[in-house]
Design a protein around this motif. Structure first.
Motif, mmCIF file in Angstrom:
data_model
loop_
_atom_site.group_PDB
_atom_site.id
_atom_site.type_symbol
_atom_site.label_atom_id
_atom_site.label_comp_id
_atom_site.label_asym_id
_atom_site.label_seq_id
_atom_site.Cartn_x
_atom_site.Cartn_y
_atom_site.Cartn_z
ATOM 1 N N TYR A 24 0.829 -1.149 -0.033
ATOM 2 C CA TYR A 24 0.360 -0.377 0.286
ATOM 3 C C TYR A 24 0.797 1.074 -0.245
ATOM 4 C CZ TYR A 24 -3.498 2.806 1.438
ATOM 5 O OH TYR A 24 -4.858 4.314 1.039
ATOM 6 N N ASP A 25 0.664 1.816 -1.112
ATOM 7 C CA ASP A 25 1.573 4.103 -1.218
ATOM 8 C C ASP A 25 0.108 3.933 -0.581
ATOM 9 O OD1 ASP A 25 2.240 6.367 -1.491
ATOM 10 O OD2 ASP A 25 3.372 5.129 -4.194
ATOM 11 N N ARG A 26 0.948 5.288 0.767
ATOM 12 C CA ARG A 26 0.084 6.188 1.591
ATOM 13 C C ARG A 26 -0.163 7.837 0.327
ATOM 14 N NH1 ARG A 26 -0.547 5.061 6.534
ATOM 15 N NH2 ARG A 26 1.034 3.298 7.535
ATOM 16 N N ARG A 27 1.000 7.941 -0.098
ATOM 17 C CA ARG A 27 0.821 8.603 -0.901
ATOM 18 C C ARG A 27 -0.103 8.738 -2.059
ATOM 19 N NH1 ARG A 27 6.584 10.999 -1.876
ATOM 20 N NH2 ARG A 27 7.230 12.482 0.595
ATOM 21 N N ALA A 28 -0.288 7.269 -2.801
ATOM 22 C CA ALA A 28 -0.662 7.389 -3.941
ATOM 23 C C ALA A 28 -2.562 7.039 -3.335
ATOM 24 C CB ALA A 28 -0.441 5.805 -4.797
ATOM 25 N N ARG A 29 -2.414 6.536 -2.200
ATOM 26 C CA ARG A 29 -3.460 5.760 -1.569
ATOM 27 C C ARG A 29 -3.935 4.013 -2.746
ATOM 28 N NH1 ARG A 29 -6.834 10.927 0.190
ATOM 29 N NH2 ARG A 29 -5.374 11.649 1.966
ATOM 30 N N GLN A 30 -3.055 3.527 -2.774
ATOM 31 C CA GLN A 30 -3.316 2.384 -3.311
ATOM 32 C C GLN A 30 -2.342 1.648 -3.759
ATOM 33 O OE1 GLN A 30 -3.899 3.359 -7.925
ATOM 34 N NE2 GLN A 30 -2.148 4.102 -7.787
ATOM 35 N N CYS A 31 -2.396 0.206 -4.196
ATOM 36 C CA CYS A 31 -1.689 -0.554 -3.806
ATOM 37 C C CYS A 31 -0.795 -0.632 -4.978
ATOM 38 C CB CYS A 31 -2.441 -2.154 -3.791
ATOM 39 S SG CYS A 31 -3.470 -2.489 -2.300
ATOM 40 N N ILE A 32 0.436 -1.008 -4.875
ATOM 41 C CA ILE A 32 1.533 -0.490 -6.466
ATOM 42 C C ILE A 32 2.712 -2.027 -6.019
ATOM 43 C CG2 ILE A 32 1.319 2.078 -5.864
ATOM 44 C CD1 ILE A 32 3.862 1.894 -4.779
ATOM 45 N N ASP A 33 2.857 -2.696 -7.235
ATOM 46 C CA ASP A 33 3.893 -3.625 -7.646
ATOM 47 C C ASP A 33 4.854 -3.717 -6.457
ATOM 48 O OD1 ASP A 33 4.782 -6.747 -8.091
ATOM 49 O OD2 ASP A 33 5.883 -5.024 -9.516
ATOM 50 N N VAL A 34 4.926 -4.573 -6.008
ATOM 51 C CA VAL A 34 6.449 -5.003 -4.865
ATOM 52 C C VAL A 34 7.257 -5.243 -6.024
ATOM 53 C CG1 VAL A 34 7.951 -6.129 -3.336
ATOM 54 C CG2 VAL A 34 5.801 -5.392 -2.997
ATOM 55 N N ASP A 35 8.718 -4.609 -5.964
ATOM 56 C CA ASP A 35 9.719 -5.236 -7.259
ATOM 57 C C ASP A 35 10.999 -6.083 -5.992
ATOM 58 O OD1 ASP A 35 12.100 -5.572 -8.850
ATOM 59 O OD2 ASP A 35 12.256 -3.595 -9.092
ATOM 60 N N GLU A 36 10.349 -7.216 -6.139
ATOM 61 C CA GLU A 36 10.975 -8.298 -5.209
ATOM 62 C C GLU A 36 12.609 -8.065 -5.772
ATOM 63 O OE1 GLU A 36 6.719 -9.642 -5.198
ATOM 64 O OE2 GLU A 36 7.977 -8.543 -6.756
ATOM 65 N N CYS A 37 13.006 -7.851 -6.981
ATOM 66 C CA CYS A 37 14.282 -8.771 -7.812
ATOM 67 C C CYS A 37 15.170 -7.076 -6.428
ATOM 68 C CB CYS A 37 14.427 -8.177 -8.953
ATOM 69 S SG CYS A 37 13.105 -9.166 -10.298
ATOM 70 N N ARG A 38 14.686 -5.945 -6.092
ATOM 71 C CA ARG A 38 15.602 -5.508 -5.338
ATOM 72 C C ARG A 38 14.960 -4.902 -4.117
ATOM 73 N NH1 ARG A 38 14.635 0.745 -9.395
ATOM 74 N NH2 ARG A 38 15.180 0.362 -11.095
ATOM 75 N N THR A 39 14.232 -5.686 -3.734
ATOM 76 C CA THR A 39 14.020 -5.405 -2.083
ATOM 77 C C THR A 39 14.370 -6.977 -1.614
ATOM 78 O OG1 THR A 39 11.597 -5.958 -2.314
ATOM 79 C CG2 THR A 39 11.918 -3.971 -1.687
ATOM 80 N N LEU A 40 14.774 -8.467 -2.430
ATOM 81 C CA LEU A 40 14.743 -9.463 -1.985
ATOM 82 C C LEU A 40 16.594 -10.069 -2.321
ATOM 83 C CD1 LEU A 40 11.026 -11.379 -2.645
ATOM 84 C CD2 LEU A 40 11.799 -10.907 -0.198
ATOM 85 N N PRO A 41 16.449 -10.130 -0.825
ATOM 86 C CA PRO A 41 18.434 -10.601 -1.064
ATOM 87 C C PRO A 41 17.966 -12.007 -1.567
ATOM 88 C CG PRO A 41 17.954 -10.237 0.804
ATOM 89 C CD PRO A 41 16.648 -9.988 0.472
#
Length: 434
Positions: A24-41
């Motif tokens: 959930y993006d508080r600014r956009a007030r909607q659900c956005i995709d999570v880039d797992e390739c960047r966030t997951l080691p």
């Protein structure tokens, strides 16, 4: 061979819960995709490369990235998640400029290789040559755990939780709605749900969450008066009553037991009040408490004859016979006998005898003066002697001088007499007699 990983992280206290692979993006007030390739080691291990997808990511062999771009090959939609047990296609086809889903000569964000398969991941070839979506939830080819609910999507599926649960650590756990104040008063949590109830004196509103005060006075629970309060009620009683231990009934107050001075004579308790009564010969005064003498002589309520004189006293009356003066006294008025000085028989007797009837109440304090006598100088050189002649056998009365001058004398009562009948003699002596 490729491996697809889908990770969902949900904060139970976030204002909105997103599906797996989104945040959930508080600014956009909607659900956005999570880039797992960047966030997951180390999202992909070995020689596998990570390709982010909408709601997930792909792990593909790095050798596929070196395949040349061939624009004469028709483009296919982006690959999406497929059950690993179903296997991945051996190769992917590159996009053709202007083809459906491609962007005309622009290299796609993932590798395209030639393959003999006609449909992408999550789709199956139908008899008419079209690619139909595979419903992993219906074919039970999903990998949702038993606490989750499978939701089919185009080319894939998502694992979610039913209402009343949220996903924590890959498991659907019950939401304790009572913890977050879903109910106004009382709350009972249940698996996947909750129920609200109200304290005594309240009823549940149609919204099944808030409570409304009950007006208990409508059912008339009090024997006298009722006052509704928030969540309860209070009973009150009329004057002369008090509230019983049960808090609803009223019992009579015995006012006569509070004080012995409520009535002058006797107090009688009545429901909610009291009344005073007086002894015979008295009536209750206007204040309702004191007693006044009933004058039988004035009202004519007596048994005296016409020849008798009615004498009223406190609480009764008496009939007096006409005055009879004994010789040598002669009657000079209704209550006076006189013995003339010219009469030799009157030489040693009192000049006059006055008859007075006096009402002495039995309740007065003693000693006390009851009346005063004053002699007038009728004859020059005369002096007066006052004495109680008779009727004082019990020594209830005595005489007290007011001044040295003997013409002022009080008759005082020393103790309470049961009956009063005495004669006072006034004897006048002339100095010429000595």
């Amino acid at each position: 061979m490729c491996i697809i990983c889908i990770v969902l992280s949900i904060n139970p206290l976030s204002p909105q819960t997103c599906t797996e692979g989104f945040a959930y993006d508080r600014r956009a007030r909607q659900c956005i995709d999570v880039d797992e390739c960047r966030t997951l080691p180390d999202a992909c291990r070995g020689d596998m490369g990570c390709v982010n997808q909408n709601g997930g990511y792909l792990c593909l062999p790095r050798s596929l990235y070196n395949q040349p771009y061939r624009p004469d090959t028709p483009a296919l939609p982006n690959p999406v998640y497929q059950d690993p047990s179903a296997g991945f296609p051996d190769t992917f086809l590159p996009a053709v400029p202007g083809g459906g889903g491609g962007r005309g000569g622009v290299e796609p964000s993932y590798p395209r290789v030639r393959s003999t398969a006609q449909c992408i991941l999550g789709y199956t070839l139908a008899e008419d040559g079209t690619c139909n979506d595979i419903d992993e939830c219906e074919t039970n080819s999903h990998h949702c755990n038993p606490t989750q609910v499978c939701i089919n999507t185009s080319g894939g599926y998502t694992c979610s939780c039913t209402e009343g649960y949220w996903l924590i650590g890959g498991q659907c756990q019950d939401i304790d709605e009572c913890r977050y104040g879903y109910c106004q008063q009382l709350c009972a949590n249940a698996p996947g749900s909750y129920s609200c109830s109200c304290n005594p004196g309240f009823i549940l509103n149609p919204d099944s969450r808030t409570c409304q005060d009950v007006d208990e006075c409508e059912d008339e629970p009090c024997s006298h008066g009722c006052f509704n309060t928030y969540g309860s009620f209070m009973c009150n009683c009329d004057e002369g009553f008090e509230l019983a231990a049960d808090g609803t009934t009223c019992i009579d107050l015995d006012e006569c037991s509070f004080s012995e001075f409520l009535c002058q004579h006797r107090c009688v308790n009545t429901p909610g009040s009291f009344s005073c009564i007086c002894p015979p010969g008295y009536y209750v005064f206007e204040d309702g408490r004191s007693c006044e003498d009933f004058n039988e002589c004035d009202t004519g309520n007596n048994t005296c004859t016409t020849a008798q004189v009615c004498f009223n006293f406190q609480g009764g009356y008496t009939c007096l016979d006409p005055l009879q003066c004994r010789p040598p006294y002669v009657e000079v008025s209704d209550n006076q006998c006189m013995c003339s000085a010219e009469n030799p028989a009157c030489r040693d007797k009192a000049f006059t005898i006055l008859y007075r009837h006096m009402d002495l109440s039995s309740g007065r304090s003693v000693p006390a003066d009851i009346f005063q006598m004053q002699a007038t100088t009728r004859y020059p050189g005369a002096f007066y002697i006052f004495q109680i002649k008779s009727g004082n056998d019990g020594r209830e009365f005595y005489m007290r001088k007011h001044h040295r001058d003997t013409t002022f004398t009080y008759i005082a009562v020393n103790k309470r007499p049961c009956a009063v009948k005495w004669i006072l003699h006034e004897k006048i002596f002339s100095r010429r007699n000595f």
